[in-house]
Design a protein around this motif. Structure first.
Motif, PDB file in Angstrom:
ATOM      1  N   ASN A 139       0.824  -1.208   0.000  1.00 34.00           N
ATOM      2  CA  ASN A 139       0.000   0.000   0.000  1.00 34.00           C
ATOM      3  C   ASN A 139       0.858   1.257   0.000  1.00 34.00           C
ATOM      4  OD1 ASN A 139      -2.548   0.858  -0.201  1.00 34.00           O
ATOM      5  ND2 ASN A 139      -3.093   0.528   1.939  1.00 34.00           N
ATOM      6  N   GLU A 140       1.955   1.188   0.776  1.00 28.57           N
ATOM      7  CA  GLU A 140       2.867   2.335   0.906  1.00 28.57           C
ATOM      8  C   GLU A 140       3.362   2.822  -0.452  1.00 28.57           C
ATOM      9  OE1 GLU A 140       6.247   1.527   3.298  1.00 28.57           O
ATOM     10  OE2 GLU A 140       5.279   2.173   5.145  1.00 28.57           O
ATOM     11  N   VAL A 141       3.657   1.860  -1.337  1.00 24.57           N
ATOM     12  CA  VAL A 141       4.214   2.220  -2.639  1.00 24.57           C
ATOM     13  C   VAL A 141       3.192   3.038  -3.435  1.00 24.57           C
ATOM     14  CG1 VAL A 141       5.015   1.281  -4.832  1.00 24.57           C
ATOM     15  CG2 VAL A 141       5.779   0.255  -2.701  1.00 24.57           C
ATOM     16  N   VAL A 142       1.939   2.592  -3.386  1.00 22.99           N
ATOM     17  CA  VAL A 142       0.890   3.309  -4.110  1.00 22.99           C
ATOM     18  C   VAL A 142       0.667   4.685  -3.477  1.00 22.99           C
ATOM     19  CG1 VAL A 142      -1.491   3.199  -4.878  1.00 22.99           C
ATOM     20  CG2 VAL A 142      -0.148   1.109  -4.732  1.00 22.99           C
ATOM     21  N   ALA A 164       2.912   6.420  -1.830  1.00 20.05           N
ATOM     22  CA  ALA A 164       4.066   7.261  -2.177  1.00 20.05           C
ATOM     23  C   ALA A 164       3.857   7.869  -3.564  1.00 20.05           C
ATOM     24  CB  ALA A 164       5.349   6.426  -2.145  1.00 20.05           C
ATOM     25  N   ALA A 165       3.334   7.050  -4.487  1.00 22.93           N
ATOM     26  CA  ALA A 165       3.096   7.559  -5.843  1.00 22.93           C
ATOM     27  C   ALA A 165       2.043   8.663  -5.838  1.00 22.93           C
ATOM     28  CB  ALA A 165       2.670   6.412  -6.752  1.00 22.93           C
ATOM     29  N   ARG A 166       1.041   8.499  -4.972  1.00 22.08           N
ATOM     30  CA  ARG A 166       0.016   9.551  -4.868  1.00 22.08           C
ATOM     31  C   ARG A 166       0.643  10.853  -4.421  1.00 22.08           C
ATOM     32  NH1 ARG A 166      -4.873   7.983  -1.118  1.00 22.08           N
ATOM     33  NH2 ARG A 166      -5.609  10.089  -1.511  1.00 22.08           N
ATOM     34  N   LEU A 167       1.487  10.770  -3.383  1.00 23.27           N
ATOM     35  CA  LEU A 167       2.146  11.975  -2.875  1.00 23.27           C
ATOM     36  C   LEU A 167       3.109  12.546  -3.916  1.00 23.27           C
ATOM     37  CD1 LEU A 167       2.904  10.936   0.793  1.00 23.27           C
ATOM     38  CD2 LEU A 167       1.406  12.771   0.064  1.00 23.27           C
ATOM     39  N   ALA A 207      -4.477   8.543 -10.950  1.00 23.52           N
ATOM     40  CA  ALA A 207      -4.857   7.131 -11.031  1.00 23.52           C
ATOM     41  C   ALA A 207      -4.243   6.459 -12.267  1.00 23.52           C
ATOM     42  CB  ALA A 207      -6.370   7.009 -11.044  1.00 23.52           C
ATOM     43  N   LEU A 208      -4.284   7.146 -13.408  1.00 21.53           N
ATOM     44  CA  LEU A 208      -3.763   6.541 -14.639  1.00 21.53           C
ATOM     45  C   LEU A 208      -2.252   6.363 -14.585  1.00 21.53           C
ATOM     46  CD1 LEU A 208      -5.768   7.987 -17.652  1.00 21.53           C
ATOM     47  CD2 LEU A 208      -5.461   5.595 -16.983  1.00 21.53           C
ATOM     48  N   SER A 209      -1.559   7.399 -14.111  1.00 23.93           N
ATOM     49  CA  SER A 209      -0.098   7.308 -14.007  1.00 23.93           C
ATOM     50  C   SER A 209       0.304   6.244 -13.002  1.00 23.93           C
ATOM     51  CB  SER A 209       0.494   8.647 -13.566  1.00 23.93           C
ATOM     52  OG  SER A 209       0.263   9.614 -14.546  1.00 23.93           O
ATOM     53  N   ILE A 261       3.486   2.378 -11.947  1.00 25.12           N
ATOM     54  CA  ILE A 261       3.758   1.648 -10.707  1.00 25.12           C
ATOM     55  C   ILE A 261       3.088   0.274 -10.721  1.00 25.12           C
ATOM     56  CG2 ILE A 261       3.689   1.767  -8.181  1.00 25.12           C
ATOM     57  CD1 ILE A 261       5.126   4.173  -9.418  1.00 25.12           C
ATOM     58  N   ILE A 262       1.762   0.262 -10.871  1.00 27.24           N
ATOM     59  CA  ILE A 262       1.026  -0.991 -10.668  1.00 27.24           C
ATOM     60  C   ILE A 262       1.282  -1.986 -11.798  1.00 27.24           C
ATOM     61  CG2 ILE A 262      -1.285  -1.979 -10.468  1.00 27.24           C
ATOM     62  CD1 ILE A 262      -2.059   0.665  -9.041  1.00 27.24           C
TER      63      ILE A 262
END
Lengths: 349, 287
Positions: free
Chosen positions: B182-185, B187-190, B195-197, B202-203
């Motif tokens: 969850n942390e990785v996702v 971190a990407a949000r921050l 959502a698309l990127s 990442i995903i």
């Protein structure tokens, strides 16, 4: 005006309707390094995540400067966060990891590269830029995570137990580096940890949290020397403060095995005494040594006096053995007094 | 190394597996290879013909058409099951009773037998009484016999197969998604990824090993398609849905050409073997 201001945060967790945050208010000045400490489940990480925008508060306001950011998405809050598990992107190289936030913000490639290189030099990870996270040690990963936060040049840094996955020696080394780095960059930082040594050494101010409430918010020295509550008194310090049940009779406070004169309010219900302030003496209250923990530089001595077990700290190796008789004579000035709510009670001058 | 006291001891212990392997796998393959060198109609004694069966298959174009048709079918099944499975996994990767109910519902199709699925869809697609026919009728479109047209029959069979195995793909993708911290996702949000990127950078890269696995397994599943063809179309119309396994079945049980069927089986075996080899190799890379 504070750089970060949390006002009356409340957070419910749907599971069991448990209140993670009851009423958390906290002001952080620009350039200040604040540590949030407390036992697991006290709400320190939740507070940080709400500030980052990763979770929503059920009540209360979050201000960055004079802007209320409750409804601002996390990426627009100008906040960078370093996670406990590093949260590096495993499929990207170190360079790609560090430039990702810049790429997402459409920073031009040459500038992004320059900023990544500057951050890498600062963190001494210039030689790791082409590796992938799984090829790095824990300490190196944490540096990369720091680097990814730095390149963005954010207004506020958030750290969520960033060192707790590392071994003790590396933790001590990195905590110094992180504190120095943040100060060098002149940024505001909130640092969540359950390690009191990190809080004491790194922070300008420490917020001690317990059961969703900020119990005390003061400088490390004040937090230690004049703990605001019995919980704070017991939480900070190793070994923990000796906390004894107490009662007031006239001008005397009785907290077995001690009794001392008291000119303050008669609401005292607990009395605390730090192990280092409980000196051994030739005369005084008789006690029996029941345990020794020699640590080299100091020894923790467990004694029993009048049915009460106390811990005291002596320098170097103790000359005593288990079963020896010793005498305790603490100075009344060193006693900390707390009322039935656990709040600190001061003696009248 | 410990040596057995009597050579017979390990043999006893291995026997059950060994017997099953020989009776149901090694012997049939051996027999198929042997029989592919004969011309035999199950009635008169077999005549040895050497490689004539293989040559006939190549010359008549039968092998080319069956393989091509099966590959086309597989391409539709694999791409359909993967994209649908991934989309469902992304949509349903949430907590809550409702989501777990929908996940179970989607997966339940995978547990039902192939014949039952084929029969179910045969009813749904029935040109006189099926739901699809009724819906088309209400929409003003005349009767469309999806299973009776050479252009539509293969996509429809592929659709039915996708319907059945999408649950499997979804479960695999869900496992892959839940393995992403969850942390990785977060971190990407921050870091400013929308959502698309987040999905693209990442995903998806982290799901790639899972996707490879789902892709190869559903390729093998689709290559082995038989029940759907047997129940729904019997290879028709005009052989437009005669897939590999059905072609083998047809030539032995309908045309009584054991040699041709055996030759097809051997080719099929080689194709599947290479697909499995590919799969294992990718699996190892993943590990």
């Amino acid at each position: 005006m504070p750089e970060v201001s949390l006002q009356g945060l409340v957070k419910k967790f749907t599971l069991g309707n448990h209140l993670a945050l009851k009423d958390v208010s906290l002001d952080v000045e620009a350039g200040e390094f604040v540590a949030l400490v407390g036992p697991s489940g006290c709400g320190k990480s939740t507070t940080l995540r709400i500030l980052a925008g990763l979770e929503e508060a059920d009540a209360g306001d979050i201000f960055l400067g004079d802007v209320r950011v409750n409804d601002v998405p996390p990426d627009q809050r100008d906040i960078a966060m370093v996670f406990q598990g590093y949260a590096l992107y495993p499929t990207m190289t170190v360079r790609e990891n560090m430039s990702f936030p810049l790429r997402m913000r459409k920073v031009k490639a040459p500038e992004a590269e320059e900023r990544v290189d500057t951050a890498a030099t600062l963190l001494k990870i210039g030689n790791l830029l082409d590796r992938r996270p799984h090829q790095l040690s824990g300490g190196e990963r944490q540096r990369v995570a720091m680097g990814r936060a730095i390149v963005r040049n954010p207004r506020v840094f958030l750290f969520d137990e960033p060192l707790s996955n590392l071994d003790a020696a590396l933790r001590t080394e990195l905590r110094v580096e992180i504190a120095e780095l943040v100060r060098k960059l002149g940024r505001t930082a909130l640092y969540v940890t359950h390690d009191q040594a990190e809080a004491m050494t790194m922070a300008d101010r420490i917020a001690v949290m317990h059961q969703g409430v900020v119990q005390s918010y003061a400088s490390p020295r004040d937090t230690y020397e004049r703990p605001a509550t019995a919980f704070v008194a017991g939480f900070l310090g190793n070994p923990r403060m000796n906390l004894l049940d107490a009662s007031v009779q006239g001008r005397m406070v009785r907290a077995s095995p001690f009794a001392f004169e008291w000119s303050g309010a008669d609401t005292v219900r607990k009395v605390g005494l730090r192990p280092e302030e409980l000196g051994l003496a030739d005369r005084g209250i008789e006690a029996k040594v029941i345990g020794l923990e020699p640590l080299g530089a100091e020894t923790h001595v467990r004694v029993e006096a009048n049915g009460q077990i106390l811990v005291l700290r002596v320098r170097g190796f103790a000359k005593h053995r288990v079963g020896d008789k010793v005498h305790l004579s603490p100075s009344p000035a060193h006693f900390h007094a707390f009322d039935e709510n656990g709040d600190r009670v001061e003696e009248r001058a | 190394m410990m040596r057995p006291r009597k050579w017979i001891d390990p043999t006893w212990m291995l026997a059950p597996t060994l017997i099953l392997l020989v009776v149901f796998f090694i012997a049939p393959v051996g027999i198929a290879i042997y029989q592919s060198l004969f011309s035999w109609d199950l009635l008169t004694p077999p005549k040895p013909v050497g490689g004539a069966n293989y040559i006939a298959l190549l010359k008549s174009g039968e092998l080319f058409w069956v393989t091509g048709r099966t590959l086309l079918f597989s391409a539709m099944v694999v791409s359909g099951a993967m994209s649908l499975g991934l989309s469902l996994a992304l949509l349903l990767n949430r907590r809550g009773l409702w989501f777990s109910f929908v996940r179970s519902a989607v997966f339940s199709a995978y547990v039902v037998s192939w014949v039952a699925v084929a029969l179910l869809w045969l009813w749904i697609l029935d040109p006189d009484r099926g739901i699809v026919a009724k819906a088309l009728h209400l929409a003003g479109v005349g009767s469309v016999k999806l299973l009776n047209h050479p252009d539509t029959v293969l996509p429809v069979l592929a659709g039915v197969t996708v319907w059945k195995i999408t649950g499997y793909a979804m479960i695999m993708f869900l496992t892959g998604l839940q393995a992403i911290p969850n942390e990785v996702v977060e971190a990407a949000r921050l870091d400013g990824a929308g959502a698309l990127s987040r999905f693209r950078f990442i995903i998806w890269p982290m799901l790639r090993p899972t996707a490879t696995f789902v892709g190869t397994t559903s390729l093998v599943i689709s290559f082995q398609a038989f029940d759907v063809v047997r129940v729904m179309t019997q290879g028709g119309p005009v052989r437009a849905s005669t897939l590999f396994v059905y072609a083998i079945y047809e030539s032995i049980f309908m045309n009584l050409r054991v040699g041709t069927a055996s030759a097809l089986t051997v080719v099929f075996f080689v194709v599947l073997l290479s697909l499995s080899w590919l799969q294992i190799r990718m699996w190892r890379q993943k590990a």
